[in-house]
Design a protein around this motif. Sequence first.
Motif, mmCIF file in Angstrom:
data_model
loop_
_atom_site.group_PDB
_atom_site.id
_atom_site.type_symbol
_atom_site.label_atom_id
_atom_site.label_comp_id
_atom_site.label_asym_id
_atom_site.label_seq_id
_atom_site.Cartn_x
_atom_site.Cartn_y
_atom_site.Cartn_z
ATOM 1 N N TRP A 8 0.862 -1.174 0.000
ATOM 2 C CA TRP A 8 0.000 0.000 0.000
ATOM 3 C C TRP A 8 0.898 1.223 0.000
ATOM 4 C CZ3 TRP A 8 -4.387 2.010 -1.087
ATOM 5 C CH2 TRP A 8 -4.794 3.212 -0.511
ATOM 6 N N ASP A 9 0.932 1.922 -1.118
ATOM 7 C CA ASP A 9 1.755 3.118 -1.264
ATOM 8 C C ASP A 9 0.879 4.253 -1.785
ATOM 9 O OD1 ASP A 9 3.759 4.947 -1.455
ATOM 10 O OD2 ASP A 9 4.869 3.906 -3.036
ATOM 11 N N PRO A 10 0.267 5.027 -0.868
ATOM 12 C CA PRO A 10 -0.642 6.083 -1.315
ATOM 13 C C PRO A 10 0.043 7.169 -2.133
ATOM 14 C CG PRO A 10 -0.328 6.176 1.061
ATOM 15 C CD PRO A 10 0.344 4.943 0.582
ATOM 16 N N TRP A 11 1.312 7.449 -1.883
ATOM 17 C CA TRP A 11 2.011 8.476 -2.655
ATOM 18 C C TRP A 11 2.193 8.036 -4.107
ATOM 19 C CZ3 TRP A 11 1.783 13.045 -0.879
ATOM 20 C CH2 TRP A 11 1.789 13.277 0.491
ATOM 21 N N LEU A 12 2.435 6.766 -4.313
ATOM 22 C CA LEU A 12 2.547 6.246 -5.674
ATOM 23 C C LEU A 12 1.214 6.360 -6.404
ATOM 24 C CD1 LEU A 12 4.076 4.716 -7.930
ATOM 25 C CD2 LEU A 12 3.295 2.603 -6.835
ATOM 26 N N ILE A 13 0.125 6.030 -5.710
ATOM 27 C CA ILE A 13 -1.202 6.096 -6.316
ATOM 28 C C ILE A 13 -1.552 7.535 -6.681
ATOM 29 C CG2 ILE A 13 -3.664 5.710 -5.905
ATOM 30 C CD1 ILE A 13 -2.792 3.328 -4.109
ATOM 31 N N VAL A 14 -1.287 8.469 -5.775
ATOM 32 C CA VAL A 14 -1.568 9.886 -6.053
ATOM 33 C C VAL A 14 -0.706 10.378 -7.210
ATOM 34 C CG1 VAL A 14 -1.375 12.225 -5.099
ATOM 35 C CG2 VAL A 14 -2.395 10.404 -3.739
ATOM 36 N N ALA A 15 0.553 9.974 -7.242
ATOM 37 C CA ALA A 15 1.434 10.382 -8.332
ATOM 38 C C ALA A 15 0.948 9.815 -9.665
ATOM 39 C CB ALA A 15 2.864 9.929 -8.056
ATOM 40 N N GLN A 16 0.485 8.574 -9.673
ATOM 41 C CA GLN A 16 -0.038 7.978 -10.899
ATOM 42 C C GLN A 16 -1.301 8.698 -11.362
ATOM 43 O OE1 GLN A 16 -0.347 3.933 -9.441
ATOM 44 N NE2 GLN A 16 1.325 3.269 -10.780
ATOM 45 N N ILE A 65 -15.675 16.224 -30.218
ATOM 46 C CA ILE A 65 -15.981 14.837 -29.872
ATOM 47 C C ILE A 65 -14.822 13.921 -30.271
ATOM 48 C CG2 ILE A 65 -17.483 12.894 -30.462
ATOM 49 C CD1 ILE A 65 -19.803 14.949 -30.592
ATOM 50 N N ALA A 66 -14.304 14.106 -31.469
ATOM 51 C CA ALA A 66 -13.178 13.294 -31.926
ATOM 52 C C ALA A 66 -11.948 13.505 -31.044
ATOM 53 C CB ALA A 66 -12.855 13.627 -33.378
ATOM 54 N N SER A 67 -11.717 14.738 -30.615
ATOM 55 C CA SER A 67 -10.577 15.023 -29.742
ATOM 56 C C SER A 67 -10.693 14.273 -28.421
ATOM 57 C CB SER A 67 -10.478 16.525 -29.472
ATOM 58 O OG SER A 67 -10.267 17.229 -30.656
ATOM 59 N N PHE A 68 -11.889 14.264 -27.838
ATOM 60 C CA PHE A 68 -12.086 13.542 -26.581
ATOM 61 C C PHE A 68 -11.896 12.036 -26.773
ATOM 62 C CE2 PHE A 68 -13.919 17.434 -24.899
ATOM 63 C CZ PHE A 68 -13.571 17.361 -23.562
ATOM 64 N N LEU A 69 -12.385 11.498 -27.876
ATOM 65 C CA LEU A 69 -12.241 10.058 -28.109
ATOM 66 C C LEU A 69 -10.785 9.674 -28.366
ATOM 67 C CD1 LEU A 69 -15.427 9.274 -30.213
ATOM 68 C CD2 LEU A 69 -14.989 8.744 -27.811
ATOM 69 N N PHE A 70 -10.066 10.489 -29.138
ATOM 70 C CA PHE A 70 -8.647 10.217 -29.363
ATOM 71 C C PHE A 70 -7.858 10.318 -28.060
ATOM 72 C CE2 PHE A 70 -9.117 11.731 -33.996
ATOM 73 C CZ PHE A 70 -9.404 10.447 -34.417
ATOM 74 N N SER A 71 -8.262 11.230 -27.185
ATOM 75 C CA SER A 71 -7.582 11.368 -25.894
ATOM 76 C C SER A 71 -7.823 10.154 -25.007
ATOM 77 C CB SER A 71 -8.041 12.630 -25.178
ATOM 78 O OG SER A 71 -7.653 13.757 -25.907
ATOM 79 N N SER A 72 -9.007 9.564 -25.097
ATOM 80 C CA SER A 72 -9.246 8.361 -24.306
ATOM 81 C C SER A 72 -8.443 7.181 -24.853
ATOM 82 C CB SER A 72 -10.735 8.029 -24.252
ATOM 83 O OG SER A 72 -11.218 7.685 -25.527
ATOM 84 N N LEU A 73 -8.245 7.120 -26.169
ATOM 85 C CA LEU A 73 -7.366 6.091 -26.739
ATOM 86 C C LEU A 73 -5.928 6.277 -26.250
ATOM 87 C CD1 LEU A 73 -8.614 5.992 -30.437
ATOM 88 C CD2 LEU A 73 -8.903 4.202 -28.726
ATOM 89 N N ALA A 74 -5.466 7.515 -26.244
ATOM 90 C CA ALA A 74 -4.119 7.802 -25.751
ATOM 91 C C ALA A 74 -4.018 7.508 -24.258
ATOM 92 C CB ALA A 74 -3.755 9.252 -26.034
ATOM 93 N N GLY A 75 -5.092 7.775 -23.513
ATOM 94 C CA GLY A 75 -5.091 7.477 -22.081
ATOM 95 C C GLY A 75 -4.900 5.995 -21.805
ATOM 96 N N ALA A 76 -5.457 5.149 -22.660
ATOM 97 C CA ALA A 76 -5.250 3.708 -22.506
ATOM 98 C C ALA A 76 -3.777 3.360 -22.704
ATOM 99 C CB ALA A 76 -6.120 2.951 -23.498
ATOM 100 N N ALA A 77 -3.132 4.000 -23.661
ATOM 101 C CA ALA A 77 -1.700 3.753 -23.875
ATOM 102 C C ALA A 77 -0.876 4.276 -22.697
ATOM 103 C CB ALA A 77 -1.256 4.410 -25.181
ATOM 104 N N TYR A 78 -1.292 5.408 -22.126
ATOM 105 C CA TYR A 78 -0.589 5.924 -20.949
ATOM 106 C C TYR A 78 -0.707 4.967 -19.768
ATOM 107 C CZ TYR A 78 -0.477 10.367 -23.470
ATOM 108 O OH TYR A 78 -0.280 11.347 -24.397
ATOM 109 N N MET A 79 -1.874 4.348 -19.627
ATOM 110 C CA MET A 79 -2.047 3.405 -18.520
ATOM 111 C C MET A 79 -1.137 2.197 -18.674
ATOM 112 S SD MET A 79 -5.934 3.429 -17.191
ATOM 113 C CE MET A 79 -6.732 3.030 -18.713
ATOM 114 N N LEU A 80 -0.839 1.836 -19.902
ATOM 115 C CA LEU A 80 0.070 0.717 -20.134
ATOM 116 C C LEU A 80 1.434 0.995 -19.533
ATOM 117 C CD1 LEU A 80 0.624 -2.006 -21.541
ATOM 118 C CD2 LEU A 80 1.233 -0.703 -23.578
ATOM 119 N N SER A 81 1.904 2.225 -19.622
ATOM 120 C CA SER A 81 3.225 2.535 -19.086
ATOM 121 C C SER A 81 3.189 3.026 -17.638
ATOM 122 C CB SER A 81 3.916 3.568 -19.968
ATOM 123 O OG SER A 81 3.165 4.753 -19.991
ATOM 124 N N LEU A 82 2.092 3.669 -17.213
ATOM 125 C CA LEU A 82 2.039 4.214 -15.851
ATOM 126 C C LEU A 82 1.462 3.238 -14.829
ATOM 127 C CD1 LEU A 82 0.759 7.858 -16.414
ATOM 128 C CD2 LEU A 82 3.009 7.157 -15.661
#
Length: 152
Positions: A8-16, A65-82
């Motif tokens: 349990w590392d709350p600082w890591l979770i907040v940083a992520q 709308i397209a910008s928000f959807l592309f950002s959610s696709l990029a967010g999935a890629a960010y989650m892969l690394s973060l």
Amino acid sequence: MFYGSVVWDPWLIVAQIVCLQCLYYLTLGVFLTMLVGNRVPRMSLEYFFDFATVTTSTVTGWCVIASFLFSSLAGAAYMLSLIERSKKCLDFSATVYITHLFICIVYGGWPSSITWWVLNGTGIAVMALLGEHLCRKRELQEIPITRYRSRF
């Protein structure tokens, strides 16, 4: 990050959370600049946080709308690394979009557009499901084992 022990590392979770939120808005800003920036005389925070700009009646609204959807696709890629763990993707995706909802409420009031709600529901689903898929795919990769034993 080691997967064996759960710490349990709350600082890591907040940083992520902070990193994922910042990357989401940075990516959204890039896509809004590319898709909406040449259609409007001046970019402003309205396109980020005002629910009235998310509309299907104008070409600019479709670009938002397209910008928000592309950002959610990029967010999935960010989650892969973060985030790196598939079981945490839904939690972090929900956190990004709940934080976005609170900022939108502070900026322009309660979103009363059904288009805004559908877009953000789709965005959280895309980010969570694609993030889980990508993370699970990485988790299931074989661990390379050296062919020869070490002499030490």
